[in-house]
Scaffold this active site. Structure first.
Site, short mmCIF file in Angstrom:
data_model
loop_
_atom_site.label_atom_id
_atom_site.label_comp_id
_atom_site.label_asym_id
_atom_site.label_seq_id
_atom_site.Cartn_x
_atom_site.Cartn_y
_atom_site.Cartn_z
N LYS A 66 -8.81 16.54 16.32
CA LYS A 66 -8.41 17.62 15.56
C LYS A 66 -8.41 17.52 14.33
O LYS A 66 -8.86 16.30 13.62
CB LYS A 66 -6.42 17.28 15.67
CG LYS A 66 -5.94 18.28 14.71
CD LYS A 66 -4.34 17.91 14.50
CE LYS A 66 -3.83 18.69 13.16
NZ LYS A 66 -2.35 18.46 13.23
N GLU A 97 7.29 20.39 4.22
CA GLU A 97 7.05 19.14 4.83
C GLU A 97 7.38 17.93 3.87
O GLU A 97 6.88 17.74 2.95
CB GLU A 97 5.60 18.97 5.37
CG GLU A 97 5.19 17.85 6.32
CD GLU A 97 4.34 18.13 7.24
OE1 GLU A 97 3.90 17.11 8.20
OE2 GLU A 97 3.71 19.30 7.39
#
Length: 397
Positions: free
Chosen positions: A161, A211
């Site tokens: 990823k 976040e």
């Protein structure tokens, strides 16, 4: 440096108390800290030892201070706001100890001053006027090509990823008043951490990140891991069924667990993610909690965690190589740690997402997407555009 913290009555809207010159902020659901003025500031040398250098600099500043703290809560006494660049090799990480900090937490409010109290400096908030947009480092077509290249690297086995970011340039009719952006962000995205900190020299990094990298209170720590995204309004079941989004989330949680485990005597990692719904997008979210095994400061935890797979990729070193090859830009503070730390080592640090670097009448907006082997370049571009709407709204209203 004489520091005085005293309890105060109802302070109302914290952001509304800010002057327009380099305001500092960290606010969620109306609680948090805002500050202004500079009692001390530093540009942190870039390189792999930057967090340790920053902690040593702060220790020297805080230990030399004459602190009179009548509150004794996280965020009372002297506080430093900070922003670290995403890439350790990029310059521009900063720490600032404001001369004045106004804060509220759990129904209690306080004022910290270093020198003269400057609560009377508030001026009317100005709107930036008409906003014009232009391409950043890559056009939309060039960025889609970068995504396609990343997919080939992933399917070819180079990595699992990578998170690719894109930027957008906004130019306003007038100098951008960061307080206008902060007020709009805090009102529309109360679940996020609305922030304003010094970025690279002459720039202010302003945004609203969902976040939480780490909250550090005593020996207790907490982190909110977000990875896996779909538009708000889409069927959440599709997000939970998506192999691409599920695997992206698993990678992000694993990177946080692996970073925190050596620092903690206990660590609680949920078996399954929950859904975090924001006005523009929804995320898979996992709240990780733990207890530190020693007296590490919040910066030690930040150093261990950054960059997480949620903003870099897996494996980390390879993902950073691919980012440098394909993004064709320096992220600056985007996707880097942003937050605050007090003299006890407590603090809250997020990942600088949904943000813009502000300089006078110009703003550089950022968004990023997690690229996997199944990623579709057009779909990833649509996701990035949805994330950019946060700061476009902040600018335009």
């Amino acid at each position: 440096m004489v520091v005085r913290t005293v309890p105060v009555g109802d302070v109302g809207d914290l952001i509304a108390r800010l002057p327009d010159t380099a305001p500092y902020a960290w606010v969620r659901h109306g609680d948090g800290l805002v500050g202004w003025g500079e009692a001390a500031s530093v540009t942190v040398p870039y390189g792999p030892g930057r967090f340790a250098w920053a902690r040593a600099w702060l220790n020297a500043i805080f230990h030399a201070a004459d602190i009179h703290d009548q509150v004794g809560l996280p965020g009372s006494g002297p506080v430093a706001f900070g922003s670290f660049t995403f890439d350790p090799g990029s310059p521009g990480s900063t720490l600032v100890v404001p001369r004045t900090v106004l804060a509220r937490r759990d129904g209690r409010a306080w004022l910290t001053t270093i020198g003269e109290d400057t609560l009377d400096l508030v001026t009317p908030v100005r709107t930036p006027g008409r906003i014009r947009y232009s391409d950043g480092s890559l056009t939309s077509m060039e960025w889609e090509h970068a995504v396609a290249t990343a997919v080939k690297e992933i399917t070819g086995g180079r990595l699992d990823k990578v998170v690719l970011a894109r930027d957008l340039i906004a130019t306003a009719d007038r100098r951008i008043d960061p307080r206008a952006l902060l007020a709009r962000l805090a009102s529309r995205y109360p679940e996020c951490y609305t922030f304003s900190v010094g970025g690279s020299v002459g720039k202010l990094l302003v945004g609203a990140t969902p976040e939480l990298l780490v909250r550090h209170t005593g020996r207790a720590i907490e982190s909110l891991v977000l990875a896996g995204t779909s538009p708000t309004g889409a069927d959440p079941a599709d997000l939970f069924r998506s192999e691409k989004n599920q695997y992206e989330h698993v990678c992000a949680v694993a990177s946080v667990r692996d970073a925190l485990a050596p620092l903690c005597e206990t660590l609680d990692v949920p078996d399954r993610p929950e859904l975090l719904v924001l006005p523009n997008v929804q995320h898979l979210a996992s709240r990780v909690t733990g207890r530190l095994s020693d007296g590490a400061s919040v910066l030690d935890v930040v150093a261990a965690m950054h960059p997480t797979a949620a903003v870099g990729g897996t494996p980390t070193a390879t993902a950073l190589e691919v980012i440098r090859e394909l993004e064709d830009m320096d992220r600056g503070g985007y996707a880097g740690p942003v937050g605050w730390i007090d003299a006890r080592g407590d603090g809250e640090w997020g990942i600088a997402l949904r943000c813009a670097a502000i300089t006078d009448d110009r703003a550089r907006l950022f968004a990023g997407c997690g690229i996997m082997g199944e990623s579709d370049p057009a779909g990833e571009l649509a996701e990035a555009q949805a994330k950019l709407r946060v700061m476009r709204y902040a600018l335009e209203g």
